[in-house]
Motif scaffolding. Structure first.
Motif, PDB file in Angstrom:
ATOM      1  N   ASN A 193       0.785  -1.207  -0.099  1.00 45.97           N
ATOM      2  CA  ASN A 193      -0.151  -0.158  -0.052  1.00 45.97           C
ATOM      3  C   ASN A 193       0.872   1.327   0.003  1.00 45.97           C
ATOM      4  OD1 ASN A 193       0.962  -0.447   2.833  1.00 45.97           O
ATOM      5  ND2 ASN A 193      -0.904   0.246   3.678  1.00 45.97           N
ATOM      6  N   PHE A 194       2.188   1.116  -0.539  1.00 46.12           N
ATOM      7  CA  PHE A 194       2.775   2.186  -0.793  1.00 46.12           C
ATOM      8  C   PHE A 194       2.262   3.588  -1.626  1.00 46.12           C
ATOM      9  CE2 PHE A 194       5.902  -1.146  -0.753  1.00 46.12           C
ATOM     10  CZ  PHE A 194       6.445  -1.185   0.416  1.00 46.12           C
ATOM     11  N   LYS A 195       2.398   4.846  -1.189  1.00 44.89           N
ATOM     12  CA  LYS A 195       2.070   5.937  -1.901  1.00 44.89           C
ATOM     13  C   LYS A 195       2.138   5.901  -3.384  1.00 44.89           C
ATOM     14  CE  LYS A 195       2.215  10.913  -1.101  1.00 44.89           C
ATOM     15  NZ  LYS A 195       1.022  11.121  -0.669  1.00 44.89           N
ATOM     16  N   GLY A 196       0.972   6.290  -3.941  1.00 47.19           N
ATOM     17  CA  GLY A 196       0.838   6.230  -5.252  1.00 47.19           C
ATOM     18  C   GLY A 196       0.873   4.800  -6.138  1.00 47.19           C
ATOM     19  N   ARG A 197       0.912   3.625  -5.309  1.00 45.97           N
ATOM     20  CA  ARG A 197       0.846   2.282  -5.909  1.00 45.97           C
ATOM     21  C   ARG A 197      -0.313   1.741  -6.531  1.00 45.97           C
ATOM     22  NH1 ARG A 197       3.538  -2.774  -6.156  1.00 45.97           N
ATOM     23  NH2 ARG A 197       2.167  -4.593  -5.927  1.00 45.97           N
ATOM     24  N   PRO A 231      -1.594   9.695  -6.210  1.00 53.61           N
ATOM     25  CA  PRO A 231      -0.864   9.715  -4.979  1.00 53.61           C
ATOM     26  C   PRO A 231      -1.618  10.149  -3.531  1.00 53.61           C
ATOM     27  CG  PRO A 231       0.228  10.524  -7.026  1.00 53.61           C
ATOM     28  CD  PRO A 231      -1.189  10.520  -7.421  1.00 53.61           C
ATOM     29  N   THR A 232      -2.516  10.742  -3.835  1.00 55.78           N
ATOM     30  CA  THR A 232      -3.382  11.191  -2.614  1.00 55.78           C
ATOM     31  C   THR A 232      -4.322  10.269  -1.996  1.00 55.78           C
ATOM     32  OG1 THR A 232      -4.921  12.391  -3.853  1.00 55.78           O
ATOM     33  CG2 THR A 232      -3.129  13.740  -3.436  1.00 55.78           C
ATOM     34  N   SER A 233      -4.440   9.168  -2.737  1.00 58.87           N
ATOM     35  CA  SER A 233      -5.536   8.064  -2.234  1.00 58.87           C
ATOM     36  C   SER A 233      -4.484   7.230  -1.209  1.00 58.87           C
ATOM     37  CB  SER A 233      -5.674   7.144  -3.655  1.00 58.87           C
ATOM     38  OG  SER A 233      -4.650   6.466  -4.130  1.00 58.87           O
ATOM     39  N   GLU A 234      -5.276   6.377  -0.497  1.00 61.23           N
ATOM     40  CA  GLU A 234      -4.908   5.893   0.563  1.00 61.23           C
ATOM     41  C   GLU A 234      -5.413   4.508   0.697  1.00 61.23           C
ATOM     42  OE1 GLU A 234      -4.831   9.262   3.879  1.00 61.23           O
ATOM     43  OE2 GLU A 234      -6.589   7.734   3.941  1.00 61.23           O
ATOM     44  N   VAL A 235      -4.461   3.194   0.964  1.00 64.50           N
ATOM     45  CA  VAL A 235      -4.912   2.044   0.907  1.00 64.50           C
ATOM     46  C   VAL A 235      -4.535   1.314   2.117  1.00 64.50           C
ATOM     47  CG1 VAL A 235      -4.573  -0.298  -0.172  1.00 64.50           C
ATOM     48  CG2 VAL A 235      -5.061   1.464  -1.672  1.00 64.50           C
ATOM     49  N   TYR A 236      -5.680   0.703   2.751  1.00 62.62           N
ATOM     50  CA  TYR A 236      -5.425  -0.046   4.032  1.00 62.62           C
ATOM     51  C   TYR A 236      -5.174  -1.508   3.473  1.00 62.62           C
ATOM     52  CZ  TYR A 236      -6.373   4.166   6.507  1.00 62.62           C
ATOM     53  OH  TYR A 236      -6.111   5.571   6.758  1.00 62.62           O
ATOM     54  N   LEU A 237      -4.583  -2.328   4.091  1.00 62.39           N
ATOM     55  CA  LEU A 237      -4.605  -3.758   3.835  1.00 62.39           C
ATOM     56  C   LEU A 237      -5.040  -4.606   4.931  1.00 62.39           C
ATOM     57  CD1 LEU A 237      -0.742  -3.932   2.642  1.00 62.39           C
ATOM     58  CD2 LEU A 237      -2.866  -3.408   1.383  1.00 62.39           C
ATOM     59  N   SER A 238      -5.791  -5.704   4.572  1.00 62.65           N
ATOM     60  CA  SER A 238      -6.186  -6.692   5.706  1.00 62.65           C
ATOM     61  C   SER A 238      -6.731  -7.795   5.033  1.00 62.65           C
ATOM     62  CB  SER A 238      -8.017  -5.952   6.061  1.00 62.65           C
ATOM     63  OG  SER A 238      -8.828  -6.202   5.163  1.00 62.65           O
ATOM     64  N   GLY A 239      -7.347  -8.613   5.858  1.00 60.64           N
ATOM     65  CA  GLY A 239      -7.541 -10.186   5.340  1.00 60.64           C
ATOM     66  C   GLY A 239      -9.046 -10.034   4.812  1.00 60.64           C
ATOM     67  N   PRO A 240      -9.689 -11.071   4.118  1.00 59.80           N
ATOM     68  CA  PRO A 240     -11.044 -10.955   3.751  1.00 59.80           C
ATOM     69  C   PRO A 240     -12.056 -10.979   4.561  1.00 59.80           C
ATOM     70  CG  PRO A 240     -10.161 -13.513   3.823  1.00 59.80           C
ATOM     71  CD  PRO A 240      -8.891 -12.375   4.127  1.00 59.80           C
TER      72      PRO A 240
END
Length: 421
Positions: free
Chosen positions: A384-388, A392-401
């Motif tokens: 969830n790196f910046k801009g990946r 670039p201003t979006s945000e991603v959080y990582l989780s399980g299903p």
């Protein structure tokens, strides 16, 4: 002094009785894997080297997965280059759109990796195959070209960090939460150029889907590879897939480790990696109620049928929040068929999800769900790196299903234990 699993595999493939961390060896390879985005450069280098043939066309796998179906002319050209290379050199394990999948789901499911193998792939998450008791690691496109020609590559023997999980996993907690805990504790480079060797009763009880997820994200702590000793769970998974028996390595009692991490998981709650790093890990209770614009369920990290069964349990008879997009990405065509056969595809569609063909897509900011300015996503992917994953201003959080499915219902990061009672 004895050897770890990683050291035993490298010693066997280098043709020496013993290896030690820091030593350099050329070692023979059991499989070299490339994708549509990495093969074109390798093919160019291969030609520049003057190579006339590949070392073994049966030990190379070429997979269409990153930009598929092709999103533009450039993507189509990359795929075309790989297709022509496969045809020219008789690559048997070439996977075209329609019979392919995300490489790290497809390759083990197709039986191309056995315990004790040494595998390289021009993708950083090649370490996924360590779940089968193999030494698997990512390489660059230039190294892949050399591996095609020579059938070997050079390795510096890594030190090994032993990670021990004890206890029974609570409901709605799985492999993704285990590896997020480790990455959160080690940081992005805490295991740099080391092997992570996972042990404990928790791992022994973990199904293969969870094991693949754990090893997939070893790279997020900088690890060279992640390895789980092959056992009866592995044997059952490999039945009907692999014709080779493989070598079921275990570390020697006196193997030396750089350090040992120990966890009691009996009280572990679901975890979430916050922007902009897989190592920025928080308890779900610390990030609950954060509004989400899009959920991505799937990828090479959590795109197996077991992951979708978990999500379907939560989504069944519940609709996707009207202000949220849910994109489901099965890890392969085979997983897609399972979704159809088990009625899970119907559950997803009835809930309001869009089902994508197997692709890396939004995980790499390619297509099938790229985020716009200021948007916030909850993905079951691995980075969830910046801009990946989009702007670039979006945000991603990582989780399980489980967390992803609960968020899809409520429109905000939600503890599945709260939603399901």
């Amino acid at each position: 002094m004895g050897m770890t699993i990683a050291e035993k595999i490298l010693a066997a493939h280098a043709g020496v009785p013993v290896v030690r961390p820091g030593e350099l060896y050329f070692a023979g390879l059991d499989l070299v894997m490339g994708t549509d985005v990495t093969t074109a450069l390798s093919a160019e280098v291969f030609a520049q080297m003057g190579a006339q043939r590949v070392f073994d066309p049966d030990k190379i796998a070429l997979v269409n997965d990153h930009f598929v179906p092709a999103k533009d002319i450039a993507a189509a050209t990359l795929a075309q280059t790989m297709r022509r290379f496969a045809e020219r050199y008789g690559i048997r394990h070439y996977y075209e759109v329609g019979s392919s999948g995300i490489c790290h789901t497809l390759v083990p499911d197709e039986g191309l990796v056995a315990p004790g193998d040494l595998v390289v792939g021009a993708d950083s998450h090649t370490c996924t195959y360590g779940a089968l008791g193999a030494f698997a690691t990512g390489i660059g496109s230039t190294d892949m070209a050399a591996a095609w020609a020579l059938g070997e590559s050079w390795f510096r023997v890594p030190e090994t960090i032993r990670v021990i999980f004890r206890g029974r996993l609570p409901e709605w907690v799985g492999g993704k939460d285990l590896i997020l805990r480790v990455v959160g504790d080690l940081g992005e480079d805490g295991a740099r150029y080391k092997a992570l060797e996972f042990w404990g009763h928790t791992i022994e009880d973990l199904p293969m889907a969870g094991r693949f997820t754990v090893c997939n994200m070893a790279i997020e702590a900088g690890a060279k590879t992640g390895i789980i000793a092959a056992d009866d769970v592995t044997r059952e998974y490999l039945k009907g897939r692999v014709t080779r028996h493989g070598v079921y390595h275990r570390p020697d009692p006196d193997a030396r480790y750089a350090r040992t991490l120990e966890y009691d998981v009996s009280g572990l709650e679901p975890l979430v990696a916050c922007p902009y790093s897989p190592a920025n890990v928080k308890l779900i209770s610390q990030v609950e109620a954060l509004p989400i614009d899009q959920v991505v369920l799937g990828s090479c990290t959590n795109g197996r049928i077991e992951d979708f069964r978990i999500a379907a349990t939560i989504l069944k008879s519940r609709g996707v929040h009207p202000k949220l997009r849910l994109i489901a990405i099965p890890g392969s065509q085979a997983v897609f068929r399972q979704l159809l056969d088990e009625g899970i595809a119907a559950v997803l569609v009835e809930a309001g999800a869009t089902i994508s063909p197997p692709t890396c897509g939004p995980c790499i900011g390619g297509h099938m769900g790229v985020l716009g300015p200021g948007e916030r996503g909850l993905f079951t992917t691995n980075r969830n790196f910046k801009g990946r994953n989009g702007h670039p201003t979006s945000e991603v959080y990582l989780s399980g299903p489980a967390v992803a499915a609960a968020a899809a219902v409520t429109g905000k990061i939600t503890d599945p234990r709260t939603l399901m009672g």
